[in-house]
Design an enzyme around this catalytic site. Sequence first.
Site, PDB file in Angstrom:
ATOM      1  N   ASP A  48     -32.968  28.985   6.742  1.00  0.00           N
ATOM      2  CA  ASP A  48     -33.230  28.050   5.639  1.00  0.00           C
ATOM      3  C   ASP A  48     -34.738  27.949   5.398  1.00  0.00           C
ATOM      4  O   ASP A  48     -35.184  27.280   4.455  1.00  0.00           O
ATOM      5  CB  ASP A  48     -32.568  26.680   5.871  1.00  0.00           C
ATOM      6  CG  ASP A  48     -33.124  25.957   7.087  1.00  0.00           C
ATOM      7  OD1 ASP A  48     -33.940  26.534   7.823  1.00  0.00           O
ATOM      8  OD2 ASP A  48     -32.723  24.782   7.293  1.00  0.00           O
ATOM      9  N   SER A  49     -35.517  28.668   6.222  1.00  0.00           N
ATOM     10  CA  SER A  49     -36.952  28.819   5.934  1.00  0.00           C
ATOM     11  C   SER A  49     -37.157  29.473   4.569  1.00  0.00           C
ATOM     12  O   SER A  49     -38.266  29.455   4.040  1.00  0.00           O
ATOM     13  CB  SER A  49     -37.639  29.661   7.022  1.00  0.00           C
ATOM     14  OG  SER A  49     -36.934  30.859   7.265  1.00  0.00           O
ATOM     15  N   ASP A  87     -28.011  30.622   8.391  1.00  0.00           N
ATOM     16  CA  ASP A  87     -28.517  29.334   8.886  1.00  0.00           C
ATOM     17  C   ASP A  87     -27.802  28.200   8.151  1.00  0.00           C
ATOM     18  O   ASP A  87     -27.622  28.264   6.922  1.00  0.00           O
ATOM     19  CB  ASP A  87     -30.020  29.278   8.576  1.00  0.00           C
ATOM     20  CG  ASP A  87     -30.790  28.460   9.582  1.00  0.00           C
ATOM     21  OD1 ASP A  87     -30.193  27.991  10.563  1.00  0.00           O
ATOM     22  OD2 ASP A  87     -32.011  28.315   9.382  1.00  0.00           O
ATOM     23  N   LYS A 117     -26.031  29.579  12.491  1.00  0.00           N
ATOM     24  CA  LYS A 117     -26.966  28.895  13.394  1.00  0.00           C
ATOM     25  C   LYS A 117     -27.112  27.452  12.972  1.00  0.00           C
ATOM     26  O   LYS A 117     -27.169  27.161  11.767  1.00  0.00           O
ATOM     27  CB  LYS A 117     -28.337  29.584  13.366  1.00  0.00           C
ATOM     28  CG  LYS A 117     -29.381  28.837  14.206  1.00  0.00           C
ATOM     29  CD  LYS A 117     -30.699  29.578  14.291  1.00  0.00           C
ATOM     30  CE  LYS A 117     -31.645  29.328  13.133  1.00  0.00           C
ATOM     31  NZ  LYS A 117     -32.013  27.912  12.923  1.00  0.00           N
ATOM     32  N   GLU A 119     -29.191  23.624  14.153  1.00  0.00           N
ATOM     33  CA  GLU A 119     -30.240  23.017  14.965  1.00  0.00           C
ATOM     34  C   GLU A 119     -29.683  21.827  15.749  1.00  0.00           C
ATOM     35  O   GLU A 119     -28.732  21.190  15.306  1.00  0.00           O
ATOM     36  CB  GLU A 119     -31.387  22.529  14.064  1.00  0.00           C
ATOM     37  CG  GLU A 119     -32.062  23.650  13.291  1.00  0.00           C
ATOM     38  CD  GLU A 119     -33.225  23.170  12.422  1.00  0.00           C
ATOM     39  OE1 GLU A 119     -33.626  21.988  12.523  1.00  0.00           O
ATOM     40  OE2 GLU A 119     -33.741  23.992  11.639  1.00  0.00           O
ATOM     41  N   GLU A 186     -37.565  27.677  19.854  1.00  0.00           N
ATOM     42  CA  GLU A 186     -38.726  27.793  18.967  1.00  0.00           C
ATOM     43  C   GLU A 186     -39.863  26.932  19.487  1.00  0.00           C
ATOM     44  O   GLU A 186     -39.695  25.715  19.673  1.00  0.00           O
ATOM     45  CB  GLU A 186     -38.345  27.381  17.532  1.00  0.00           C
ATOM     46  CG  GLU A 186     -39.552  27.454  16.585  1.00  0.00           C
ATOM     47  CD  GLU A 186     -39.213  27.211  15.127  1.00  0.00           C
ATOM     48  OE1 GLU A 186     -38.015  27.102  14.799  1.00  0.00           O
ATOM     49  OE2 GLU A 186     -40.156  27.123  14.321  1.00  0.00           O
TER      50      GLU A 186
HETATM   51  O1  KIV Z   1     -34.930  28.923   8.989  1.00  0.00           O
HETATM   52  C1  KIV Z   1     -35.403  29.689   9.820  1.00  0.00           C
HETATM   53  O2  KIV Z   1     -35.924  30.764   9.532  1.00  0.00           O
HETATM   54  C2  KIV Z   1     -35.348  29.275  11.193  1.00  0.00           C
HETATM   55  C3  KIV Z   1     -36.416  29.826  12.058  1.00  0.00           C
HETATM   56  C4  KIV Z   1     -37.584  28.920  12.018  1.00  0.00           C
HETATM   57  C5  KIV Z   1     -35.932  30.053  13.397  1.00  0.00           C
HETATM   58  O3  KIV Z   1     -34.545  28.485  11.563  1.00  0.00           O
END
Ligand code: KIV
Length: 284
Positions: A48-49, A87, A117, A119, A186
Amino acid sequence: MSERKKVSLPYLFKKVAKDEPITMLTCYDYPTAHFQEQAEIDMILVGDSLGMTMLGYESTLPVTMDDMVRHSKAVRIGSPNAWLIGDMPYMSYQPSVETAILNAGRLMAEAGCDAVKLEGGAEMADRMAGIVASGIPAMGHLGLTPQSVSALGGFRLQGKGALQAKKIVDDAKALEQAGAFSILLELVPDRLCKLISERVENCFIISLGSGPDAHGQLLIYHDAFGLYPRFKPRMAKVFADAGKIIQDGLKQYAHEVTQRKFPQPENWFGMPDDEYEELLRILD
Ligand code: KIV
């Protein structure tokens, strides 16, 4: 063209058993996914970056499930064989286990991801367990978790003190017990990453800025290739400055158009004389 086989979980665990580091990068679009496929990157994260790297937001919080599905789909087309992780964006799993399962299912069914993924630690273990029980492989994410950046007090090292480090160790245990196939650490100290990597039994650890002793390494693609104009984090190495090459090319393009050096005959198509004469006749 790369002719490798599709990366699978057994393949990844075999690499871990052989002590071969797993390669992982973020990716958000078709052409970059094509390059990463050719480089035989093991795991690709559509993070989600993308809110920051692709859409220019100040944080990842405004990213939606529709954004994640659209970009993950494009990456899947460019890289059919990497282990593709979608993500889960802000508030796509925090509200409830059911919300988490439904949104994880979208990334699998609509975008063709291999895994998702999310968090968070022990407090998200029931979401992790619910997703895994639905047959969806899931990766955890501890340490600096950008969706909680406000609560964490900024983009800074996590787990420097013993008590905070102990919480990260406990969170990793909770995620492993909930069925995570892997955990991303991270920006935690290298010793903490090493300790957790040595202790896990049923999952493997990926480091992002957390030192060399994990089972694999992740970098944000835009940081590693000079493509994020706002800043370059210390943890990232620039492997090739694509940003500079593109910028030089753009200046050259503007110069050549302005100077009437572009286009040249090889860049356009002509029309036979008789057809052109006929055109003028018809127009008259
Ligand atoms: O969104 C993303 O790219 C991430 C990385 C910071 C690991 O979660």
